[in-house]
Design an enzyme around this catalytic site. Structure first.
Site, PDB file in Angstrom:
ATOM      1  N   TYR A   1       0.900  -1.192  -0.027  1.00 12.14           N
ATOM      2  CA  TYR A   1      -0.111   0.003   0.075  1.00 12.14           C
ATOM      3  C   TYR A   1       0.944   1.157  -0.001  1.00 12.14           C
ATOM      4  O   TYR A   1       1.239   1.824  -0.991  1.00 12.14           O
ATOM      5  CB  TYR A   1      -0.983   0.104   1.182  1.00 12.14           C
ATOM      6  CG  TYR A   1      -2.121   1.109   0.862  1.00 12.14           C
ATOM      7  CD1 TYR A   1      -3.134   0.609   0.280  1.00 12.14           C
ATOM      8  CD2 TYR A   1      -1.862   2.393   1.152  1.00 12.14           C
ATOM      9  CE1 TYR A   1      -4.207   1.323  -0.218  1.00 12.14           C
ATOM     10  CE2 TYR A   1      -3.037   3.349   0.688  1.00 12.14           C
ATOM     11  CZ  TYR A   1      -3.984   2.960  -0.103  1.00 12.14           C
ATOM     12  OH  TYR A   1      -4.839   3.921  -0.331  1.00 12.14           O
TER      13      TYR A   1
ATOM     14  N   LEU B   1     -11.322   0.262   5.820  1.00  9.40           N
ATOM     15  CA  LEU B   1     -12.733   0.119   5.958  1.00  9.40           C
ATOM     16  C   LEU B   1     -13.086  -0.852   4.726  1.00  9.40           C
ATOM     17  O   LEU B   1     -12.649  -0.776   3.640  1.00  9.40           O
ATOM     18  CB  LEU B   1     -13.730   0.901   6.086  1.00  9.40           C
ATOM     19  CG  LEU B   1     -14.084   1.784   7.503  1.00  9.40           C
ATOM     20  CD1 LEU B   1     -14.428   2.907   7.471  1.00  9.40           C
ATOM     21  CD2 LEU B   1     -14.508   0.667   8.488  1.00  9.40           C
TER      22      LEU B   1
HETATM   23  P1  NAD Z   1     -15.708   3.299  -3.510  1.00  9.62           P
HETATM   24  O1  NAD Z   1     -15.288   2.376  -4.466  1.00  9.62           O
HETATM   25  O2  NAD Z   1     -16.719   2.759  -2.364  1.00  9.62           O
HETATM   26  O3  NAD Z   1     -16.216   4.732  -3.916  1.00  9.62           O
HETATM   27  C1  NAD Z   1     -15.813   5.059  -5.069  1.00  9.62           C
HETATM   28  C2  NAD Z   1     -16.554   6.162  -5.693  1.00  9.62           C
HETATM   29  O4  NAD Z   1     -16.165   6.708  -6.977  1.00  9.62           O
HETATM   30  C3  NAD Z   1     -18.113   5.659  -6.109  1.00  9.62           C
HETATM   31  O5  NAD Z   1     -18.914   6.657  -5.853  1.00  9.62           O
HETATM   32  C4  NAD Z   1     -17.983   5.566  -7.578  1.00  9.62           C
HETATM   33  O6  NAD Z   1     -19.065   5.572  -8.228  1.00  9.62           O
HETATM   34  C5  NAD Z   1     -17.201   6.765  -8.122  1.00  9.62           C
HETATM   35  N1  NAD Z   1     -16.504   6.546  -9.426  1.00  9.62           N
HETATM   36  C6  NAD Z   1     -15.428   5.602  -9.650  1.00  9.62           C
HETATM   37  N2  NAD Z   1     -14.979   6.078 -10.842  1.00  9.62           N
HETATM   38  C7  NAD Z   1     -15.707   6.823 -11.072  1.00  9.62           C
HETATM   39  C8  NAD Z   1     -15.660   7.829 -12.475  1.00  9.62           C
HETATM   40  N3  NAD Z   1     -14.992   7.653 -13.409  1.00  9.62           N
HETATM   41  N4  NAD Z   1     -16.650   8.742 -12.492  1.00  9.62           N
HETATM   42  C9  NAD Z   1     -17.575   9.251 -11.400  1.00  9.62           C
HETATM   43  N5  NAD Z   1     -17.272   8.446 -10.424  1.00  9.62           N
HETATM   44  C10 NAD Z   1     -16.455   7.485 -10.293  1.00  9.62           C
HETATM   45  O7  NAD Z   1     -14.180   3.842  -2.568  1.00  9.62           O
HETATM   46  P2  NAD Z   1     -13.963   4.177  -1.303  1.00  9.62           P
HETATM   47  O8  NAD Z   1     -13.373   3.072  -0.636  1.00  9.62           O
HETATM   48  O9  NAD Z   1     -14.936   4.961  -0.678  1.00  9.62           O
HETATM   49  O10 NAD Z   1     -12.661   5.110  -1.751  1.00  9.62           O
HETATM   50  C11 NAD Z   1     -12.951   6.655  -1.638  1.00  9.62           C
HETATM   51  C12 NAD Z   1     -11.912   7.303  -0.935  1.00  9.62           C
HETATM   52  O11 NAD Z   1     -11.357   6.915  -0.030  1.00  9.62           O
HETATM   53  C13 NAD Z   1     -10.529   7.016  -2.112  1.00  9.62           C
HETATM   54  O12 NAD Z   1      -9.336   8.102  -2.409  1.00  9.62           O
HETATM   55  C14 NAD Z   1      -9.925   5.918  -1.111  1.00  9.62           C
HETATM   56  O13 NAD Z   1      -8.322   5.630  -1.576  1.00  9.62           O
HETATM   57  C15 NAD Z   1      -9.786   6.525   0.002  1.00  9.62           C
HETATM   58  N6  NAD Z   1      -9.832   5.684   1.237  1.00  9.62           N
HETATM   59  C16 NAD Z   1     -10.602   4.338   1.332  1.00  9.62           C
HETATM   60  C17 NAD Z   1     -10.030   3.526   2.612  1.00  9.62           C
HETATM   61  C18 NAD Z   1     -10.748   2.339   2.702  1.00  9.62           C
HETATM   62  O14 NAD Z   1     -10.192   1.385   3.581  1.00  9.62           O
HETATM   63  N7  NAD Z   1     -11.924   1.890   1.779  1.00  9.62           N
HETATM   64  C19 NAD Z   1      -9.280   4.209   3.660  1.00  9.62           C
HETATM   65  C20 NAD Z   1      -8.924   5.349   3.524  1.00  9.62           C
HETATM   66  C21 NAD Z   1      -9.113   6.152   2.410  1.00  9.62           C
END
Ligand code: NAD
Ligand code: NA
EC number: 1.3.1.9
Length: 398
Positions: free
Chosen positions: A236, A274
């Site tokens: 990561y 998460l």
């Molecule tokens: P997720 O996959 O649940 O959400 C992604 C979102 O992006 C969705 O709403 C999807 O429709 C949208 N999306 C993707 N491609 C798209 C496009 N081309 N056009 C428009 N919308 C688009 O992901 P998540 O885990 O909620 O991640 C969101 C952020 O949080 C990311 O930057 C991720 O790195 C960060 N993050 C995640 C975690 C984790 O553990 N899940 C932890 C820390 C940070």
């Protein structure tokens, strides 16, 4: 149609409209139970608004702060005997609840990386809201077509410099096995991953919104990052995705310059690990999360995306005296409980012990699985999954 979970690897191919609505309702109820976010945002644009941290950000803003919200996402309605995607149903349920509560909510479905969708969003803000005072950037995608060059980039999840070997779990079967991931072969893997998940698109959004005059004085913008424990560093934070996160974090200061005349501020929030559609795709991480859940639940400090986003808004972005607590690198930390020394020590200990045989006892793999299916509207007691569901649900504003 009758909708049951159908999985392929870490992907769930089906989603249940009524179950996802329960998921959204639960998140709304949580926010309401916490009370109003004082001095919170009033007009909010969420980019990546349909699942994970994005939908929870939208819910926290709307139901915690009475905010009007515009959500941008890339989802599919039901078609040809297939249910719609979870993010489609989430957004349908969210908009309905928002309408019932008298809150403005409209959505735009399309490629957020494109100039067209940025323009559509600007037009909608101009027409309905005038300006926005918060922009949440929560995109997670494996690919991006660059809007200026047309080049299509695909991100990779690889270590840099050396081969990485560690444990991983198939969370469906609970089988723990060793995994070896080869490092990148060229700089291109890093560059491609930065092009997809780095900060450029966030900057493009903020530049376009600023030029169009649709940002309010004092506007805030926040994007999400992750750090995590040393045991996942090779895949990561020190891997290709970590390089993209470094780039995203550095972009906050570029955006601060863009927002200077508006007294605006750009932040990166480091969130907790998460279960989301994105994180389940990363090797090794699901095993870490299932151990982390066990430890954090035992200590009474477990949070899901909605608890995290409420805390981000209430205790970080919109505090009583207006100061935002930051780490030495200028980042917001809501991974503070995950990264607590006592939590990490216990996860480390369990990590060394974890095998297929003891996994159910020493980890919360069941909680992982449940969260995973909940993302798609499954595993909710109140839903009869043998009954016909109406898959033809619309997002009211689309
Ligand atoms: P997720 O996959 O649940 O959400 C992604 C979102 O992006 C969705 O709403 C999807 O429709 C949208 N999306 C993707 N491609 C798209 C496009 N081309 N056009 C428009 N919308 C688009 O992901 P998540 O885990 O909620 O991640 C969101 C952020 O949080 C990311 O930057 C991720 O790195 C960060 N993050 C995640 C975690 C984790 O553990 N899940 C932890 C820390 C940070
Ligand atoms: Na999201």
């Amino acid at each position: 149609m009758i909708i049951k979970p159908r999985t392929r690897g870490f992907i769930c191919l089906t989603s249940h409209p009524d179950g996802t609505a329960v998921n959204i309702k639960n998140q709304i109820d949580y926010v309401k139970s916490q009370g109003e976010i004082k001095n919170g945002p009033k007009k909010v644009l969420v980019i990546g608004a349909s699942t994970g941290f994005g939908i929870s950000s939208r819910i926290a803003a709307a139901f915690g702060s009475g905010a009007a919200t515009i959500g941008v996402f890339f989802e599919k309605p039901a078609a040809e005997g297939k249910p719609g995607t979870a993010g489609w149903y989430n957004s349908a349920a969210f908009e309905k609840e928002a309408q019932n509560a008298g809150l403005y909510a409209k959505s735009i479905n399309g490629d957020a990386f494109s100039d067209e969708i940025k323009q559509q969003t600007i037009d909608l803000i101009k027409k309905d809201l005038g300006t926005v005072d918060l922009v949440v950037y929560s995109l997670a995608s494996p690919r991006r077509t660059h809007p200026k060059t047309g080049v299509a980039y695909a991100s990779v999840l690889k270590p840099i410099g050396q081969t990485f070997s560690n444990k991983t779990v198939d969370f469906h079967t609970g089988v723990v096995s060793d995994i070896t991931i080869n490092p990148i072969e060229s700089q291109e893997d890093i560059d491609n991953t930065i092009a997809v998940m780095g900060g450029e698109d966030w900057r493009f959004w903020m530049e376009d919104l600023q030029k169009a005059g649709v940002l309010a004085n004092g506007v805030k913008t926040v994007a999400y990052s992750y750090i995590g424990p040393e045991l996942t560093f090779p895949i990561y934070r020190n891997g290709t995705i970590g390089q993209a996160k470094n780039d995203l974090e550095a972009t906050a200061s570029t955006i601060n310059t863009i927002l200077k005349d508006l007294n605006g501020e750009a932040y990166v929030s480091v969130n907790k690990a998460l279960v989301t559609q994105s994180s389940s795709a990363i090797p090794v991480v699901p095993l870490y999360i299932s151990l982390l859940y066990k430890v954090m639940k035992e200590k009474g400090i477990h949070e899901g995306t909605i608890e995290q986003m409420y805390r981000l808004f209430n205790d970080r972005l919109y505090t009583a005296d207006g100061t935002i607590p930051l780490d030495a690198e200028g980042r917001i930390r809501i991974d503070d409980w995950e990264m607590r020394e006592d939590v990490q020590q216990e996860v480390d200990k369990l990590w060394k012990q974890a095998t297929t045989e003891n996994l159910e006892q020493i980890s919360d793999i069941e909680g992982y699985r449940n969260d995973f299916f909940n993302l798609f509207g499954f595993n909710f007691d109140s839903i009869d999954y043998d009954a016909e569901a109406n898959e033809q649900v619309n997002v009211p504003s689309i």
